[in-house]
Scaffold this motif. Structure first.
Motif, mmCIF file in Angstrom:
data_model
loop_
_atom_site.group_PDB
_atom_site.id
_atom_site.type_symbol
_atom_site.label_atom_id
_atom_site.label_comp_id
_atom_site.label_asym_id
_atom_site.label_seq_id
_atom_site.Cartn_x
_atom_site.Cartn_y
_atom_site.Cartn_z
ATOM 1 N N GLY A 1 -88.710 -26.836 5.897
ATOM 2 C CA GLY A 1 -88.472 -26.178 4.620
ATOM 3 C C GLY A 1 -89.752 -25.869 3.873
ATOM 4 O O GLY A 1 -90.863 -26.185 4.327
ATOM 5 N N ALA A 2 -89.591 -25.256 2.700
ATOM 6 C CA ALA A 2 -90.747 -24.791 1.935
ATOM 7 C C ALA A 2 -91.631 -25.949 1.461
ATOM 8 O O ALA A 2 -92.859 -25.816 1.449
ATOM 9 N N ASP A 3 -91.035 -27.079 1.071
ATOM 10 C CA ASP A 3 -91.865 -28.150 0.507
ATOM 11 C C ASP A 3 -92.865 -28.723 1.511
ATOM 12 O O ASP A 3 -94.067 -28.786 1.216
ATOM 13 N N PRO A 4 -92.400 -29.126 2.709
ATOM 14 C CA PRO A 4 -93.407 -29.604 3.674
ATOM 15 C C PRO A 4 -94.384 -28.509 4.093
ATOM 16 O O PRO A 4 -95.556 -28.802 4.384
ATOM 17 N N ALA A 5 -93.931 -27.263 4.110
ATOM 18 C CA ALA A 5 -94.854 -26.170 4.457
ATOM 19 C C ALA A 5 -95.927 -26.038 3.383
ATOM 20 O O ALA A 5 -97.111 -25.890 3.691
ATOM 21 N N ARG A 6 -95.517 -26.112 2.107
ATOM 22 C CA ARG A 6 -96.506 -26.026 1.008
ATOM 23 C C ARG A 6 -97.528 -27.159 1.104
ATOM 24 O O ARG A 6 -98.716 -26.963 0.833
ATOM 25 N N ALA A 7 -97.050 -28.335 1.481
ATOM 26 C CA ALA A 7 -97.972 -29.480 1.577
ATOM 27 C C ALA A 7 -99.037 -29.199 2.643
ATOM 28 O O ALA A 7 -100.231 -29.458 2.421
ATOM 29 N N LEU A 8 -98.607 -28.648 3.797
ATOM 30 C CA LEU A 8 -99.582 -28.336 4.852
ATOM 31 C C LEU A 8 -100.539 -27.240 4.410
ATOM 32 O O LEU A 8 -101.753 -27.325 4.624
ATOM 33 N N VAL A 9 -99.988 -26.201 3.784
ATOM 34 C CA VAL A 9 -100.833 -25.084 3.343
ATOM 35 C C VAL A 9 -101.873 -25.597 2.340
ATOM 36 O O VAL A 9 -103.049 -25.217 2.391
ATOM 37 N N GLY A 10 -101.447 -26.494 1.469
ATOM 38 C CA GLY A 10 -102.372 -27.046 0.478
ATOM 39 C C GLY A 10 -103.541 -27.766 1.131
ATOM 40 O O GLY A 10 -104.670 -27.711 0.640
ATOM 41 N N ARG A 11 -103.283 -28.433 2.269
ATOM 42 C CA ARG A 11 -104.351 -29.180 2.929
ATOM 43 C C ARG A 11 -105.224 -28.294 3.817
ATOM 44 O O ARG A 11 -106.352 -28.660 4.142
ATOM 45 N N LEU A 12 -104.675 -27.143 4.217
ATOM 46 C CA LEU A 12 -105.380 -26.334 5.229
ATOM 47 C C LEU A 12 -105.944 -25.027 4.691
ATOM 48 O O LEU A 12 -106.708 -24.352 5.397
#
Ligand code: C5P
Length: 231
Positions: free
Chosen positions: A15-26
């Motif tokens: 979902g969007a939340d775990p995707a946002r977390a990865l994008v934030g780190r990368l």
């Protein structure tokens, strides 16, 4: 091209939340993010738009395969989202690929074709009525895709060299199945290291779990970028 720009991280999350977390780190450490069928079905075009509006490059990996008119309009919608890469199955044929290419023309979106899924082997191809050897089918479909107007293909590491020889230097080759030396293979049977894929002629590397599954995705991405720099 900066080696980091060649890295496309597969956001294979629910979902969007775990995707946002990865994008934030990368963000800033890799060139693009890949949104595939799982995340797109869960989070939809709004999430793709969220990424592109924030300036992130997106590869929308939905592998369209339908009648030419349907695919032409689906790809037009994907281009409107501001994606940099979209893809179709080359098995959809010349008219379908040409329709998709028409929808990308004049946009910032490039069209890739999937030749033969890497999950196929010779026996499963025969089962669906395609008796060709896999390298011959890949070569044939890559050339068809190029003639129909695709900008490149998605190909496994072992197909890079034959596609490069068949289609020439300007044709994009985007390669999943990448595993740094010593990394878990997961379900990738025919993996190559980042450096080997680059040396074989890949333009972009799609990498998921070797970056996203570890405790420090940013460090993993940096290590792969450093390996590409050396190569
Ligand atoms: O985690 P991993 O690095 O194996 O992720 C690879 C990504 O590339 C996944 O999103 C997978 O669906 C995709 N992919 C692949 N093989 C293909 C086409 C796409 O692994 N032939």
């Amino acid at each position: 091209m900066n080696p980091r720009d060649r890295l496309i991280v597969a956001l294979d999350v629910p979902g969007a939340d775990p995707a946002r977390a990865l994008v934030g780190r990368l963000a800033g450490r890799v060139g693009m993010f890949k949104v595939g069928q799982q995340l797109f079905t869960a989070a939809g075009p709004a999430f793709v738009r969220e990424l592109t509006s924030a300036g992130h490059g997106v590869f929308l990996d939905l592998k369209y395969h339908d009648i030419p008119n349907t695919v032409e309009h689906a790809v037009a919608a994907a281009a409107t989202l501001g994606t940099r890469l979209v893809n179709v199955h080359a098995l959809g044929g010349r008219a379908m690929i040409a329709g998709a290419a028409k929808s990308c023309a004049g946009s910032g979106t490039k069209l890739l074709a999937v030749t033969i899924l890497t999950s196929h082997d010779a026996a499963s191809l025969r089962e669906i009525g395609l008796p060709m050897a896999i390298p011959d089918a890949v070569r044939h479909l890559a050339r068809l895709a190029q003639h129909a107007g695709a900008d490149g293909v998605v190909a496994s590491p072992e197909e890079i060299a034959l596609i490069r020889a068949e289609c020439g230097p300007g044709f994009l080759i985007v390669t999943p199945g990448i595993r740094p030396a010593g990394a878990a293979r997961d379900d990738q049977a025919r993996a190559a290291t980042p450096a080997a894929a680059l040396r074989a002629g890949a333009d972009y590397l799609v990498i998921g779990r070797p970056i996203t599954a570890g405790a420090d995705p940013a460090a993993s991405a940096d290590a792969i970028a450093a390996e590409l720099d050396q190569a």
